[in-house]
Design an enzyme around this catalytic site. Structure first.
Site, PDB file in Angstrom:
ATOM      1  N   TYR A  75       0.823  -1.203   0.000  1.00 20.22           N
ATOM      2  CA  TYR A  75       0.000   0.000   0.000  1.00 20.22           C
ATOM      3  C   TYR A  75       0.866   1.265   0.000  1.00 20.22           C
ATOM      4  O   TYR A  75       1.642   1.492  -0.907  1.00 20.22           O
ATOM      5  CB  TYR A  75      -1.006  -0.031   1.151  1.00 20.22           C
ATOM      6  CG  TYR A  75      -2.152  -0.995   0.883  1.00 20.22           C
ATOM      7  CD1 TYR A  75      -3.172  -0.667   0.002  1.00 20.22           C
ATOM      8  CD2 TYR A  75      -2.200  -2.259   1.499  1.00 20.22           C
ATOM      9  CE1 TYR A  75      -4.212  -1.545  -0.275  1.00 20.22           C
ATOM     10  CE2 TYR A  75      -3.235  -3.150   1.235  1.00 20.22           C
ATOM     11  CZ  TYR A  75      -4.249  -2.781   0.340  1.00 20.22           C
ATOM     12  OH  TYR A  75      -5.273  -3.656   0.071  1.00 20.22           O
ATOM     13  N   SER A  76       0.772   2.106   1.042  1.00 21.38           N
ATOM     14  CA  SER A  76       1.418   3.416   0.993  1.00 21.38           C
ATOM     15  C   SER A  76       2.939   3.375   1.054  1.00 21.38           C
ATOM     16  O   SER A  76       3.586   4.416   0.854  1.00 21.38           O
ATOM     17  CB  SER A  76       0.885   4.313   2.112  1.00 21.38           C
ATOM     18  OG  SER A  76      -0.433   4.727   1.815  1.00 21.38           O
ATOM     19  N   MET A  77       3.520   2.228   1.300  1.00 21.36           N
ATOM     20  CA  MET A  77       4.971   2.115   1.153  1.00 21.36           C
ATOM     21  C   MET A  77       5.377   2.232  -0.317  1.00 21.36           C
ATOM     22  O   MET A  77       6.565   2.319  -0.643  1.00 21.36           O
ATOM     23  CB  MET A  77       5.477   0.815   1.773  1.00 21.36           C
ATOM     24  CG  MET A  77       5.503   0.873   3.296  1.00 21.36           C
ATOM     25  SD  MET A  77       5.668  -0.745   4.112  1.00 21.36           S
ATOM     26  CE  MET A  77       7.218  -1.344   3.473  1.00 21.36           C
TER      27      MET A  77
END
Length: 408
Positions: A75-77
């Site tokens: 995801y946001s990584m």
């Protein structure tokens, strides 16, 4: 097959084995209680993995264990990867941090800023200045997320069909065009608000490079860094290694929930949260940053560019709590944390809720994944599971337990 492996004994690099055992036992207890399906944690010193634990299951129903080569929705990584991709173009002179976004995406040429009201009474005014590329990378552009439920502008995102941050059935260009049609929550550069900005940055990369985002990532980041499993989709060979996604229920236990549509190339390539990767892939990426732009003889970025990425860009040395929008970011977890180019940066260790070294940088993902690099202690850490939390907070304990393990 490339997979993460322990390379050195903990004691040889100043880590306490008993403390690392406590770390493993702490998270194993979450698995025993049914609050996590399983997890993988790695701790490296000087780039060498000194602790690696894979525990529990990647798929509870199928009885499949977490293994070193398990694939995770990060995801946001994805956001720091998108930032590195943009910085490659900056170094090549094809993009500048101070370029107006409208030079690449004309729909952003005349942004309007929220003034007052809501719904039919909402009023806006022309922005005083343009949205710059650096505003996208620092989340100071005035964009937002639909899920905040804290401001009239995020209500407009929901009305526009952006509940999941992207327009269902659209591609990246179409979704970004919808963002451009909506007012900004604030004047660019004047506040911090975690947002869809990395999707806009992904589209800027596509226009500036002339390539689809997945092609640019594969050719310019994943290939040179030897990140073989990183990408926006999983192949037939990879699919059995992909961990199941779970969501936290009200009672703290977990149940399977829908995740990213990773089987087959997605129509929308999200620079904000679209990637899957293995622990090996993320370790390689973290190593690039720890080594200031070079890995195994391949230099991707200059040391100065990585230093720029991992320095605080909030004005006046502000932290996320003081410069962030309220109430969304007014929380103790943001004390002492600044923000660089798509990574958080510890600027005041005395004020962070969990032990953190000055200059530590990293980021996390929606399914309870995280990584960080502590340059002062030459330490890099990553943790993976696949649980979308409601109240579950894993990372403060993870940081405390890792801190207790560093003895030399």
């Amino acid at each position: 097959m490339a997979q993460l492996r322990q390379e050195v004994d903990p004691g040889d690099v100043g880590l306490d084995m008993k403390a690392l055992d406590r770390l493993d036992q702490h998270f194993a207890h979450y698995v025993d209680e049914g609050r996590l399906p399983g997890f993988l944690v790695s701790v490296a010193r000087g780039g060498r993995v000194a602790h690696l634990t894979a525990h529990g299951h990647r798929d509870l129903a199928a009885g499949l264990p977490v293994e070193p080569d398990t694939l995770w929705r990060i995801y946001s990584m994805t956001k720091p990867v998108t930032a590195v991709a943009a910085l490659l173009l900056v170094e090549e002179g094809r993009l500048s941090l101070d370029d107006p976004v409208a030079e690449y995406l004309p729909a952003f040429a005349q942004p309007r800023v929220y003034v007052s009201g809501s719904g039919d009474t909402l009023t806006t005014r022309p922005a005083d200045g343009p949205i710059l590329v650096r505003h996208l990378m620092t989340h100071t552009a005035g964009l937002t997320f639909a899920f905040y439920h804290s401001h009239p502008v995020d209500a407009l995102y929901r009305e526009a069909g952006l509940d999941s941050s992207v327009l269902p059935g659209s591609d990246l260009a179409e979704t970004v065009a919808v963002y451009a049609s909506l007012p900004l929550q604030f004047e660019p550069g004047t506040q911090w608000n975690y947002s869809v900005a990395s999707n806009v940055l992904g589209r800027v990369i596509e226009v500036a490079s002339g390539q689809p985002l997945d092609t640019f990532f594969a050719e310019r980041v994943f290939g040179p860094l030897a990140m073989p499993d990183a990408g926006f989709c999983v192949t037939g060979e990879q699919v059995d290694r992909l961990a199941e996604l779970y969501g936290e229920k009200d009672d703290g236990t977990i149940e399977p929930v829908p995740g990213l549509p990773l089987r087959g190339r997605p129509r929308l390539l999200s620079g904000s949260g679209g990637m899957a990767a293995s622990a090996y892939d993320v370790h390689r990426f973290a190593e690039l940053l720890r080594r200031r732009g070079e890995l195994d003889g391949t230099r991707l970025l200059s040391p100065e560019t990585v230093d720029l990425m991992t320095s605080n860009h909030l004005p006046g040395g502000a932290d996320l709590r003081s410069f962030g929008t309220k109430p969304a970011h007014d929380e103790p977890g943001n004390d002492g944390l600044g923000f660089g180019l798509s990574v958080s940066v510890v600027i005041d260790p005395a004020r962070t809720p969990a032990p953190s070294g000055l200059g530590t940088y990293g980021w996390s993902g929606a399914a309870s994944t995280t990584f960080w690099v502590d340059p002062g202690r030459d330490l890099s850490v990553q943790f993976f599971t696949q649980v979308r939390p409601k109240t579950l907070k894993l990372f403060p304990d993870l940081k405390r337990l890792v801190h207790e393990a560093v003895v030399g």
